[in-house]
Design a protein around this motif. Structure first.
Motif, PDB file in Angstrom:
ATOM      1  N   PHE A 143       0.788  -1.300   0.112  1.00 33.14           N
ATOM      2  CA  PHE A 143      -0.033   0.041   0.082  1.00 33.14           C
ATOM      3  C   PHE A 143       0.870   1.253  -0.012  1.00 33.14           C
ATOM      4  O   PHE A 143       0.631   2.164  -0.758  1.00 33.14           O
ATOM      5  N   MET A 144       1.740   1.283   0.711  1.00 31.81           N
ATOM      6  CA  MET A 144       2.853   2.431   0.952  1.00 31.81           C
ATOM      7  C   MET A 144       3.487   2.618  -0.238  1.00 31.81           C
ATOM      8  O   MET A 144       3.762   3.899  -0.706  1.00 31.81           O
ATOM      9  N   GLN A 146       2.612   2.435  -3.273  1.00 31.73           N
ATOM     10  CA  GLN A 146       1.673   3.070  -4.017  1.00 31.73           C
ATOM     11  C   GLN A 146       0.807   4.228  -3.525  1.00 31.73           C
ATOM     12  O   GLN A 146      -0.028   4.496  -4.035  1.00 31.73           O
ATOM     13  N   ALA A 147       0.904   4.668  -2.396  1.00 28.01           N
ATOM     14  CA  ALA A 147       0.443   5.760  -1.786  1.00 28.01           C
ATOM     15  C   ALA A 147       0.193   6.803  -2.591  1.00 28.01           C
ATOM     16  O   ALA A 147       1.113   7.491  -3.218  1.00 28.01           O
ATOM     17  N   SER A 148      -0.859   7.580  -2.613  1.00 31.88           N
ATOM     18  CA  SER A 148      -1.176   8.864  -3.154  1.00 31.88           C
ATOM     19  C   SER A 148      -1.911   9.768  -2.362  1.00 31.88           C
ATOM     20  O   SER A 148      -2.725   9.073  -1.328  1.00 31.88           O
ATOM     21  N   GLN A 151      -5.615   9.075  -1.342  1.00 30.93           N
ATOM     22  CA  GLN A 151      -5.937   7.977  -0.247  1.00 30.93           C
ATOM     23  C   GLN A 151      -5.899   8.609   1.125  1.00 30.93           C
ATOM     24  O   GLN A 151      -6.244   7.678   2.021  1.00 30.93           O
ATOM     25  N   MET A 152      -5.282   9.559   1.407  1.00 28.98           N
ATOM     26  CA  MET A 152      -5.050  10.047   2.796  1.00 28.98           C
ATOM     27  C   MET A 152      -6.488  10.573   3.321  1.00 28.98           C
ATOM     28  O   MET A 152      -7.127  11.210   2.769  1.00 28.98           O
ATOM     29  N   HIS A 174       2.864  14.315   2.592  1.00 29.27           N
ATOM     30  CA  HIS A 174       2.468  13.059   2.043  1.00 29.27           C
ATOM     31  C   HIS A 174       3.480  12.361   1.441  1.00 29.27           C
ATOM     32  O   HIS A 174       3.874  11.109   2.002  1.00 29.27           O
ATOM     33  N   ALA A 178       5.356   9.183   2.961  1.00 30.64           N
ATOM     34  CA  ALA A 178       5.332   7.700   2.486  1.00 30.64           C
ATOM     35  C   ALA A 178       6.473   7.249   2.082  1.00 30.64           C
ATOM     36  O   ALA A 178       6.806   5.933   2.231  1.00 30.64           O
TER      37      ALA A 178
END
Length: 262
Positions: A143-144, A146-148, A151-152, A174, A178
């Motif tokens: 998940f991390m 591909q974090a964007s 999604q926060m 952000h 990440a």
């Protein structure tokens, strides 16, 4: 002096290792430093517990690099640097020793404070702290990667925008958070075992952090205490993304924390 919900506090900025670091001070007594989670502000992590803790302690809440009202420096985030920044802030405030309560990423920073600055460390509360990559399910790391920003959690984005001097910093915060997690490496066992500070480890039974990880840390930090509380990540302190309509102060772990700090 400022007032929020009838609670009076002092706030300010301190020049710390090239940062303008924001802090708030509530109450009187022995110093207790609060260190927020990733993507968070003082209020999103600790807004529900500050009024309760400040009845018996001088609560010093900080915002770390690129978070909330604190400026960014042209460098990646690291838990070691955050620990050094907090230590430098306390020196500027003429505080020789304090207890620390860190939540989530702030819990990992608190581990680093105890390791790197034992002389300023009284008791430590490690709320959902991570010390090893295997302390969370493997899906967390995917998940991390591909974090964007979309999604926060909305509550965290809104809280940042409400207080930050420059709202363009949201993306920077952000991305720095990440990247730090993607590059996270295990804290060596011998460093964790070197911690002499009395420690209280708290997680939720439905936390991001696994119970096995909390137990492993508990066994490594001599004389530490462990509490596994019903609820999700941060629910035990009323972290903003966990709040439900039926929220009650009685569900918070403040009594347990006060007993430990006594």
């Amino acid at each position: 002096m400022k007032t929020t919900d009838s609670l009076t506090f002092k706030s300010g900025y301190s020049e710390v290792n090239g940062l303008k670091m924001y802090y708030e001070i509530y109450g009187y007594g022995k110093p207790l430093v609060l260190i927020h989670g990733g993507g968070s502000t003082i209020q999103t992590s600790f807004g529900r517990v500050i009024p309760l803790l400040a009845k018996s302690r001088q609560v010093i809440a900080v915002e770390l690099q690129a978070h909330g009202r604190t400026s960014d420096r042209n460098a990646d985030l690291s838990f070691e640097q955050d620990a050094d920044d907090v230590a430098a802030l306390l020196k500027n405030l003429n505080i020789d020793k304090a207890d620390f309560f860190g939540f989530s990423n702030g819990g990992t920073t608190t581990l680093q404070i105890a390791i790197r600055h034992p002389e300023i460390t009284g008791k430590i509360i490690l709320g959902s702290a991570l010390s090893k990559r295997n302390g969370v399910p493997s899906a967390f790391w995917n998940f991390m990667k591909q974090a964007s920003l979309d999604q926060m959690p909305g509550q965290l984005k809104l809280a940042y925008i409400e207080v930050a001097p420059d709202t363009n910093g949201l993306q920077i915060m952000h991305d720095r958070d990440a990247k730090r997690m993607v590059n996270f490496t295990d804290i060596p066992d011998e460093k964790i075992k070197s911690i002499k500070a009395p420690a209280l480890i708290i997680i939720g039974d439905k936390d991001v952090i696994t119970p096995e990880h909390a137990i492993e840390m508990h066994r490594m930090i001599g004389g530490s205490q462990l509490a596994i509380i019903p609820g999700v990540h941060g629910e035990y302190i009323g972290e903003i993304t966990t709040l439900k309509q039926e929220f009650k102060e009685a569900d918070l772990v403040v009594g347990m924390i006060e007993k430990f700090l006594d």
